[in-house]
Enzyme design. Structure first.
Site, PDB file in Angstrom:
ATOM      1  N   GLU A  12      12.090  -0.007  26.158  1.00 42.64           N
ATOM      2  CA  GLU A  12      12.950  -0.612  25.140  1.00 42.64           C
ATOM      3  C   GLU A  12      13.713  -1.782  25.722  1.00 42.64           C
ATOM      4  O   GLU A  12      14.117  -1.751  26.886  1.00 42.64           O
ATOM      5  CB  GLU A  12      13.941   0.434  24.619  1.00 42.64           C
ATOM      6  CG  GLU A  12      13.256   1.499  23.795  1.00 42.64           C
ATOM      7  CD  GLU A  12      14.230   2.219  22.890  1.00 42.64           C
ATOM      8  OE1 GLU A  12      15.446   2.001  23.036  1.00 42.64           O
ATOM      9  OE2 GLU A  12      13.768   2.984  22.050  1.00 42.64           O
ATOM     10  N   ASN A  33       0.825  -1.223   0.000  1.00 43.74           N
ATOM     11  CA  ASN A  33       0.000   0.000   0.000  1.00 43.74           C
ATOM     12  C   ASN A  33       0.854   1.267   0.000  1.00 43.74           C
ATOM     13  O   ASN A  33       0.326   2.366   0.124  1.00 43.74           O
ATOM     14  CB  ASN A  33      -0.973   0.010   1.197  1.00 43.74           C
ATOM     15  CG  ASN A  33      -0.251   0.237   2.515  1.00 43.74           C
ATOM     16  OD1 ASN A  33       0.975   0.232   2.572  1.00 43.74           O
ATOM     17  ND2 ASN A  33      -1.012   0.433   3.587  1.00 43.74           N
ATOM     18  N   LEU A  34       2.186   1.086  -0.102  1.00 43.57           N
ATOM     19  CA  LEU A  34       3.143   2.204  -0.176  1.00 43.57           C
ATOM     20  C   LEU A  34       3.072   3.112   1.059  1.00 43.57           C
ATOM     21  O   LEU A  34       3.380   4.303   0.972  1.00 43.57           O
ATOM     22  CB  LEU A  34       2.970   3.013  -1.472  1.00 43.57           C
ATOM     23  CG  LEU A  34       3.137   2.215  -2.772  1.00 43.57           C
ATOM     24  CD1 LEU A  34       3.014   3.142  -3.984  1.00 43.57           C
ATOM     25  CD2 LEU A  34       4.491   1.502  -2.811  1.00 43.57           C
ATOM     26  N   ARG A  92      22.037  -4.596  20.657  1.00 43.64           N
ATOM     27  CA  ARG A  92      21.153  -5.201  19.666  1.00 43.64           C
ATOM     28  C   ARG A  92      21.974  -6.158  18.812  1.00 43.64           C
ATOM     29  O   ARG A  92      23.200  -6.061  18.744  1.00 43.64           O
ATOM     30  CB  ARG A  92      20.573  -4.122  18.725  1.00 43.64           C
ATOM     31  CG  ARG A  92      19.673  -3.104  19.389  1.00 43.64           C
ATOM     32  CD  ARG A  92      18.289  -3.668  19.598  1.00 43.64           C
ATOM     33  NE  ARG A  92      17.402  -2.734  20.247  1.00 43.64           N
ATOM     34  CZ  ARG A  92      17.255  -2.598  21.555  1.00 43.64           C
ATOM     35  NH1 ARG A  92      17.994  -3.328  22.369  1.00 43.64           N
ATOM     36  NH2 ARG A  92      16.400  -1.731  22.067  1.00 43.64           N
ATOM     37  N   ASN A 107      17.789  -7.221  14.153  1.00 39.54           N
ATOM     38  CA  ASN A 107      17.680  -5.852  13.643  1.00 39.54           C
ATOM     39  C   ASN A 107      18.380  -5.786  12.294  1.00 39.54           C
ATOM     40  O   ASN A 107      19.608  -5.904  12.232  1.00 39.54           O
ATOM     41  CB  ASN A 107      18.318  -4.880  14.630  1.00 39.54           C
ATOM     42  CG  ASN A 107      17.513  -4.777  15.905  1.00 39.54           C
ATOM     43  OD1 ASN A 107      17.172  -5.798  16.518  1.00 39.54           O
ATOM     44  ND2 ASN A 107      17.179  -3.579  16.300  1.00 39.54           N
ATOM     45  N   TYR A 143       3.686  -4.385  18.920  1.00 38.84           N
ATOM     46  CA  TYR A 143       4.273  -4.899  17.677  1.00 38.84           C
ATOM     47  C   TYR A 143       4.771  -6.336  17.893  1.00 38.84           C
ATOM     48  O   TYR A 143       4.483  -7.236  17.093  1.00 38.84           O
ATOM     49  CB  TYR A 143       5.417  -3.976  17.265  1.00 38.84           C
ATOM     50  CG  TYR A 143       6.299  -4.490  16.152  1.00 38.84           C
ATOM     51  CD1 TYR A 143       5.905  -4.378  14.827  1.00 38.84           C
ATOM     52  CD2 TYR A 143       7.543  -5.069  16.438  1.00 38.84           C
ATOM     53  CE1 TYR A 143       6.736  -4.840  13.812  1.00 38.84           C
ATOM     54  CE2 TYR A 143       8.360  -5.532  15.439  1.00 38.84           C
ATOM     55  CZ  TYR A 143       7.962  -5.419  14.122  1.00 38.84           C
ATOM     56  OH  TYR A 143       8.771  -5.886  13.125  1.00 38.84           O
ATOM     57  N   ALA A 159       3.906  -4.953   6.856  1.00 37.18           N
ATOM     58  CA  ALA A 159       3.602  -4.747   8.271  1.00 37.18           C
ATOM     59  C   ALA A 159       3.692  -3.270   8.620  1.00 37.18           C
ATOM     60  O   ALA A 159       4.354  -2.491   7.922  1.00 37.18           O
ATOM     61  CB  ALA A 159       4.590  -5.520   9.152  1.00 37.18           C
ATOM     62  N   GLN A 160       3.019  -2.924   9.697  1.00 37.40           N
ATOM     63  CA  GLN A 160       3.254  -1.673  10.403  1.00 37.40           C
ATOM     64  C   GLN A 160       4.469  -2.012  11.249  1.00 37.40           C
ATOM     65  O   GLN A 160       4.375  -2.807  12.172  1.00 37.40           O
ATOM     66  CB  GLN A 160       2.004  -1.380  11.236  1.00 37.40           C
ATOM     67  CG  GLN A 160       1.965  -0.079  11.994  1.00 37.40           C
ATOM     68  CD  GLN A 160       3.099   0.174  12.952  1.00 37.40           C
ATOM     69  OE1 GLN A 160       3.980   0.997  12.680  1.00 37.40           O
ATOM     70  NE2 GLN A 160       3.131  -0.523  14.074  1.00 37.40           N
TER      71      GLN A 160
HETATM   72  N1  LIG Z   1      13.771  -4.089   9.588  1.00 36.05           N
HETATM   73  C1  LIG Z   1      13.936  -4.871  10.645  1.00 36.05           C
HETATM   74  O1  LIG Z   1      14.902  -4.722  11.400  1.00 36.05           O
HETATM   75  C2  LIG Z   1      12.935  -5.976  10.924  1.00 36.05           C
HETATM   76  C3  LIG Z   1      13.189  -6.828  12.008  1.00 36.05           C
HETATM   77  C4  LIG Z   1      12.273  -7.849  12.286  1.00 36.05           C
HETATM   78  C5  LIG Z   1      11.158  -8.027  11.473  1.00 36.05           C
HETATM   79  N2  LIG Z   1      10.936  -7.170  10.442  1.00 36.05           N
HETATM   80  C6  LIG Z   1       9.737  -7.377   9.628  1.00 36.05           C
HETATM   81  O2  LIG Z   1      10.110  -7.514   8.269  1.00 36.05           O
HETATM   82  C7  LIG Z   1       9.080  -6.983   7.433  1.00 36.05           C
HETATM   83  C8  LIG Z   1       9.642  -5.941   6.504  1.00 36.05           C
HETATM   84  O3  LIG Z   1      10.164  -4.854   7.286  1.00 36.05           O
HETATM   85  P1  LIG Z   1      10.990  -3.664   6.640  1.00 36.05           P
HETATM   86  O4  LIG Z   1      12.071  -3.304   7.568  1.00 36.05           O
HETATM   87  O5  LIG Z   1      11.307  -3.989   5.223  1.00 36.05           O
HETATM   88  O6  LIG Z   1       9.913  -2.491   6.722  1.00 36.05           O
HETATM   89  P2  LIG Z   1       9.320  -1.542   5.562  1.00 36.05           P
HETATM   90  O7  LIG Z   1       8.416  -0.548   6.224  1.00 36.05           O
HETATM   91  O8  LIG Z   1      10.412  -1.029   4.712  1.00 36.05           O
HETATM   92  O9  LIG Z   1       8.433  -2.568   4.731  1.00 36.05           O
HETATM   93  C9  LIG Z   1       7.087  -2.855   5.050  1.00 36.05           C
HETATM   94  C10 LIG Z   1       6.287  -2.719   3.762  1.00 36.05           C
HETATM   95  O10 LIG Z   1       4.915  -3.042   4.051  1.00 36.05           O
HETATM   96  C11 LIG Z   1       4.091  -2.073   3.421  1.00 36.05           C
HETATM   97  N3  LIG Z   1       2.834  -2.003   4.169  1.00 36.05           N
HETATM   98  C12 LIG Z   1       2.636  -1.491   5.406  1.00 36.05           C
HETATM   99  N4  LIG Z   1       1.348  -1.617   5.756  1.00 36.05           N
HETATM  100  C13 LIG Z   1       0.730  -2.238   4.708  1.00 36.05           C
HETATM  101  C14 LIG Z   1      -0.617  -2.632   4.461  1.00 36.05           C
HETATM  102  N5  LIG Z   1      -1.584  -2.432   5.367  1.00 36.05           N
HETATM  103  N6  LIG Z   1      -0.912  -3.225   3.270  1.00 36.05           N
HETATM  104  C15 LIG Z   1       0.052  -3.419   2.330  1.00 36.05           C
HETATM  105  N7  LIG Z   1       1.335  -3.061   2.516  1.00 36.05           N
HETATM  106  C16 LIG Z   1       1.667  -2.480   3.691  1.00 36.05           C
HETATM  107  C17 LIG Z   1       4.875  -0.774   3.473  1.00 36.05           C
HETATM  108  O11 LIG Z   1       4.454   0.167   2.514  1.00 36.05           O
HETATM  109  C18 LIG Z   1       6.292  -1.290   3.210  1.00 36.05           C
HETATM  110  O12 LIG Z   1       6.588  -1.321   1.827  1.00 36.05           O
HETATM  111  C19 LIG Z   1       8.008  -6.450   8.374  1.00 36.05           C
HETATM  112  O13 LIG Z   1       7.025  -7.454   8.553  1.00 36.05           O
HETATM  113  C20 LIG Z   1       8.759  -6.224   9.670  1.00 36.05           C
HETATM  114  O14 LIG Z   1       7.907  -6.291  10.782  1.00 36.05           O
HETATM  115  C21 LIG Z   1      11.798  -6.154  10.147  1.00 36.05           C
END
Ligand SMILES: NC(=O)c1ccc[n+]([C@@H]2O[C@H](COP(=O)([O-])OP(=O)(O)OC[C@H]3O[C@@H](n4cnc5c(N)ncnc54)[C@H](O)[C@@H]3O)[C@@H](O)[C@H]2O)c1
Length: 309
Positions: free
Chosen positions: A269, A32-33, A209, A171, A142, A75-76
């Site tokens: 945290e 959904n960007l 971390r 992370n 979360y 994800a959010q």
């Molecule tokens: N980055 C980290 O350190 C980390 C660590 C553990 C888990 N994660 C998980 O990995 C996944 C990717 O994380 P990321 O770091 O790339 O984050 P990010 O925000 O870059 O990517 C998340 C994507 O989901 C999209 N999105 C959000 N809500 C949406 C909705 N309702 N419908 C459709 N699309 C939606 C966003 O536009 C984005 O492109 C997530 O599930 C996050 O929880 C990330």
């Protein structure tokens, strides 16, 4: 193989989409960007601008594309926002995920890979590095939502035979990461130092971390898909790096000579964490190989170019 990637315009999802395109898979990205960028979706992947909570838009995608593999990364992902807006976090991270699982069952998807969080679900671990059987005691909504979806996956498997793999990322840092993500401190410090501004360390800077580099994570996701079971699998390095350690590594890569300012400790945290990742190594032969200094150098180089542009 037909691969549907939710969140495929985001930091991690777009890199996984790129890897699947490179190996000749047909890729459809749903995003959904909200935080993702259309430009991050690789050429060669189809893009649908849709929300994972939208039952009819997602059902159309699944019915038309009939994915064999679903990589669920949307994800959010803002931990602080989940605490301030728990209902919104639940709507996206729990209800949106359940909607994706329901669609998987509807069209008979072969496997779903779920991006869970090793940094958020264990809370303050008793033993470090924390293995997958550590107590689950999240300190944010979360983290609670991520574990909730893990439980939904197991339930969908029992009821409908859905095959899944849970990856609990540490992370994740690297080129393209967001400053509000779980490894945000890397991007925040680098961004400030490149502008010649002083970053702030909260407390004594001794919070630790487990930082894992994006390329290692993408490799883990593909290997787990090919060879892994249900998991859960921790995907990290097992190494604790303190905020001060991140500051020093980023300063070395930027060539920054200043000292940080010191702010008050932030509540809620996790203080110390690293993940025991031996299960991923045993079961699908993965371990992180990127050295922290070189990962930071690549991240800083990417930001330097972005700052100039
Ligand atoms: N980055 C980290 O350190 C980390 C660590 C553990 C888990 N994660 C998980 O990995 C996944 C990717 O994380 P990321 O770091 O790339 O984050 P990010 O925000 O870059 O990517 C998340 C994507 O989901 C999209 N999105 C959000 N809500 C949406 C909705 N309702 N419908 C459709 N699309 C939606 C966003 O536009 C984005 O492109 C997530 O599930 C996050 O929880 C990330």
């Amino acid at each position: 193989m037909r691969v549907l990637i939710t969140g495929g315009a985001g930091f991690i999802g777009s890199r996984i989409a790129t890897a699947h395109v490179a190996r000749g898979d047909d890729v459809l990205v749903i995003d959904n960007l909200d935080t993702g960028l259309r430009s991050a979706v690789p050429a060669g992947a189809e893009f649908v601008h849709a929300d994972i909570t939208d039952a009819s838009a997602t059902a159309d995608c699944f019915a038309r594309f009939r994915p064999e593999l679903v990589s669920h990364h949307a994800a959010q992902m803002d931990v602080r926002r989940s605490i301030h807006e728990p209902s919104y976090d639940t709507e996206v991270n729990v209800l949106g995920s359940v909607n994706i699982l329901r669609n998987c069952v509807e069209v008979g998807v072969g496997r779903l890979v779920f991006a869970s969080s090793g940094g958020a679900i264990y809370g303050e671990p008793v033993t470090i590095p924390a293995a997958e059987d550590s107590p689950i005691r999240p300190l944010s909504m979360y983290g609670a939502a991520k574990y909730c979806v893990e439980q939904y996956l197991a339930t969908f498997a029992r009821l409908y035979g859905l095959h899944y793999t849970i990856l609990r990322y540490a992370n994740v840092y690297g080129p393209g990461q967001r400053p509000d993500g779980e490894a945000g401190v890397v991007a925040i410090f680098a961004g400030l130092m490149l502008e010649g501004r002083r970053p702030e360390l909260f407390g004594a800077g001794d919070k630790t971390r487990d930082y894992v580099y994006i390329d290692d994570v993408v490799r883990a996701a593909l290997l787990a898909t090919d060879r892994g079971g249900a998991g859960p699998y921790n995907i990290g390095t097992g190494v604790q790096t303190s905020d001060r350690g991140v500051f020093d590594a980023v300063a070395a890569a930027v060539g920054y000579r200043g000292e940080p300012t010191i702010g008050p400790e932030r509540k809620g945290e996790v203080r110390h964490i690293a993940l025991d990742c031996r299960k991923a190594e045993r079961e699908f032969g993965w371990r992180a190989t990127t050295n922290f200094a070189s990962g930071i150098a690549a991240t800083v180089q990417h930001l330097r170019v972005a700052h100039r542009g």
